[in-house]
Write a protein that holds these residues in place. Structure first.
Motif, PDB file in Angstrom:
ATOM      1  N   LYS A 212       0.843  -1.197   0.000  1.00 47.25           N
ATOM      2  CA  LYS A 212       0.000   0.000   0.000  1.00 47.25           C
ATOM      3  C   LYS A 212       0.878   1.247   0.000  1.00 47.25           C
ATOM      4  O   LYS A 212       1.913   1.286   0.672  1.00 47.25           O
ATOM      5  CB  LYS A 212      -0.907   0.009   1.229  1.00 47.25           C
ATOM      6  N   PRO A 213       0.459   2.274  -0.737  1.00 45.92           N
ATOM      7  CA  PRO A 213       1.236   3.522  -0.726  1.00 45.92           C
ATOM      8  C   PRO A 213       1.157   4.201   0.636  1.00 45.92           C
ATOM      9  O   PRO A 213       0.213   3.987   1.400  1.00 45.92           O
ATOM     10  CB  PRO A 213       0.549   4.365  -1.821  1.00 45.92           C
ATOM     11  N   PHE A 214       2.147   5.014   0.933  1.00 44.04           N
ATOM     12  CA  PHE A 214       2.120   5.784   2.166  1.00 44.04           C
ATOM     13  C   PHE A 214       1.083   6.898   2.057  1.00 44.04           C
ATOM     14  O   PHE A 214       0.812   7.405   0.962  1.00 44.04           O
ATOM     15  CB  PHE A 214       3.499   6.380   2.454  1.00 44.04           C
ATOM     16  N   GLU A 215       0.525   7.272   3.190  1.00 45.35           N
ATOM     17  CA  GLU A 215      -0.491   8.335   3.216  1.00 45.35           C
ATOM     18  C   GLU A 215      -0.117   9.380   4.256  1.00 45.35           C
ATOM     19  O   GLU A 215       0.660   9.109   5.173  1.00 45.35           O
ATOM     20  CB  GLU A 215      -1.866   7.743   3.543  1.00 45.35           C
ATOM     21  N   GLY A 216      -0.697  10.562   4.114  1.00 41.01           N
ATOM     22  CA  GLY A 216      -0.474  11.618   5.094  1.00 41.01           C
ATOM     23  C   GLY A 216       0.635  12.567   4.702  1.00 41.01           C
ATOM     24  O   GLY A 216       1.208  12.495   3.611  1.00 41.01           O
ATOM     25  N   GLU A 217       0.955  13.458   5.636  1.00 45.88           N
ATOM     26  CA  GLU A 217       1.920  14.524   5.361  1.00 45.88           C
ATOM     27  C   GLU A 217       3.327  13.988   5.100  1.00 45.88           C
ATOM     28  O   GLU A 217       4.101  14.603   4.379  1.00 45.88           O
ATOM     29  CB  GLU A 217       1.959  15.509   6.537  1.00 45.88           C
ATOM     30  N   ALA A 219       4.110  11.088   3.653  1.00 40.20           N
ATOM     31  CA  ALA A 219       4.101  10.024   2.647  1.00 40.20           C
ATOM     32  C   ALA A 219       5.318  10.110   1.725  1.00 40.20           C
ATOM     33  O   ALA A 219       6.022   9.112   1.510  1.00 40.20           O
ATOM     34  CB  ALA A 219       2.812  10.076   1.837  1.00 40.20           C
ATOM     35  N   ASP A 220       5.582  11.301   1.205  1.00 39.59           N
ATOM     36  CA  ASP A 220       6.712  11.451   0.282  1.00 39.59           C
ATOM     37  C   ASP A 220       8.046  11.222   1.001  1.00 39.59           C
ATOM     38  O   ASP A 220       8.972  10.635   0.429  1.00 39.59           O
ATOM     39  CB  ASP A 220       6.704  12.858  -0.335  1.00 39.59           C
ATOM     40  N   THR A 247       0.200  -1.602  -7.170  1.00 37.99           N
ATOM     41  CA  THR A 247      -0.212  -0.664  -6.132  1.00 37.99           C
ATOM     42  C   THR A 247       0.944   0.232  -5.678  1.00 37.99           C
ATOM     43  O   THR A 247       0.715   1.306  -5.123  1.00 37.99           O
ATOM     44  CB  THR A 247      -0.752  -1.429  -4.910  1.00 37.99           C
ATOM     45  N   PRO A 251       0.065   7.247  -6.029  1.00 33.02           N
ATOM     46  CA  PRO A 251       0.654   8.360  -5.276  1.00 33.02           C
ATOM     47  C   PRO A 251       1.020   7.909  -3.863  1.00 33.02           C
ATOM     48  O   PRO A 251       0.220   7.277  -3.177  1.00 33.02           O
ATOM     49  CB  PRO A 251      -0.477   9.397  -5.261  1.00 33.02           C
ATOM     50  N   GLY A 252       2.241   8.220  -3.446  1.00 33.65           N
ATOM     51  CA  GLY A 252       2.716   7.762  -2.144  1.00 33.65           C
ATOM     52  C   GLY A 252       3.397   6.408  -2.199  1.00 33.65           C
ATOM     53  O   GLY A 252       3.916   5.930  -1.191  1.00 33.65           O
TER      54      GLY A 252
END
Length: 323
Positions: A212-217, A219-220, A247, A251-252
């Protein structure tokens, strides 16, 4: 003054108009409306049936393709000697799928590579409050002959230290004397774990991306930290790549971060089809390409330059007649 009779006439006129409208609607509009609705429903049912049939056909074709690749994987992985003589380090990122890594390991071994061991990066490694501790470890544990660039981030330093400990360009090299202290400190801090005992430094590294991609502030930052690790392992070896499912190209996602990283994409490869049997063979070809000093972004997700690198040609087998 408006009397009761006026009100009565007005009310009757209103209800008469409504009755006329209803009659006109049921007599003039009913048949066309019903026919249009029926036609629309029939068209949608037909389209839905065609899409269902197309989906089933694609599923059968995919199953057939996967079956073929599974049967041919031993042959495909060994093309031109596969990865004979190479030592590979497996790196599990937080949230990666063990089943995909195990399947890829089998293909790497079919390609005659030696898997020297597995390192698992923890979620704590990517936490904001861990950066100061990681920076301290990178400075405290570095050998005297190791110099960090002045522009290096915390994760750049850690990656360079881990590469100095885990990677090599010479398959005959043994583990450095400092490896036990370096890996022990990172394990004690809960930043990574080592599966079993590493049999030696690796010439190639495969990082398995989170599902799963990272989420939140952050993430990058978190995705970028893993890209930094892969880039560091690449510099200290003969090549590295990041592999995952599609996946990881959202984004992220770590592969998205790699493909957007500019200069690093010229050195570190990626594969976003690890959940497909063909993708595991592509990983072998991408590692062979790394050995040749090239890199590429492969798969079906955003930023891929093709499904696979140029397929190496098998070595011709001389006929018994000598012709």
């Amino acid at each position: 003054m408006i009397d009761f009779r006026y009100h009565l006439v007005s009310i009757v006129a209103i209800f008469l108009a409504l009755a006329v409208g209803i009659v006109m609607g049921t007599t003039l509009l009913q048949n066309p409306a019903v026919e249009l609705a029926k036609k629309t429903s029939d068209d949608l049912a037909k389209s839905n049936g065609e899409l269902r049939a197309e989906k089933e056909d694609l599923a059968r074709r995919q199953a057939g393709n996967d079956s073929f690749v599974k049967e041919m994987t031993p042959v495909l992985a060994k093309v031109e000697g596969g990865l004979s003589g190479q030592k590979v380090l497996l790196v599990d990122a937080p949230g990666s799928t063990p089943a995909l890594r195990e399947a890829q390991q089998q293909v790497l071994e079919l390609a005659e590579a030696t898997v020297v061991g597995r390192v698992t990066i923890s979620e704590k490694f990517l936490a904001l409050d861990s950066e100061a501790v990681l920076d301290g470890l990178a400075l405290q544990l570095k050998p005297t002959d190791l110099t960090y660039p002045t522009t290096a981030t915390v994760y750049d330093k850690v990656a360079q230290l881990l590469a100095d400990t885990l990677m090599t360009t010479d398959p005959a090299q043994t583990m450095p004397a400092s490896s036990e202290a370096v890996l022990g400190a990172f394990q004690k801090g809960g930043f990574l774990s080592v599966e079993g005992k590493l049999t030696g430094p690796a010439t190639l590294a495969v990082m398995f991306a989170p599902d799963k991609p990272f989420e939140g502030e952050r993430a990058d930052t978190q995705a970028g930290a893993l890209v930094s690790v892969a880039a560091g392992l690449d510099i200290g070896s003969r090549g590295a790549l990041i592999a995952g499912a599609e996946t990881a190209v959202a984004p992220g996602g770590v592969i998205t971060e790699l493909r957007d990283s500019g200069e690093i994409t010229q050195r570190v490869s990626s594969i976003d089809t690890l959940d497909m049997p063909a993708g595991r063979v592509v990983t072998v070809y991408a590692l062979r390409e790394q050995l040749a000093g090239r890199a590429g972004q492969y798969g079906i997700g955003t930023g891929a330059t093709g499904f696979q690198p140029p397929v190496p040609s098998p070595t011709p087998v001389p006929s018994s007649s000598g012709s």
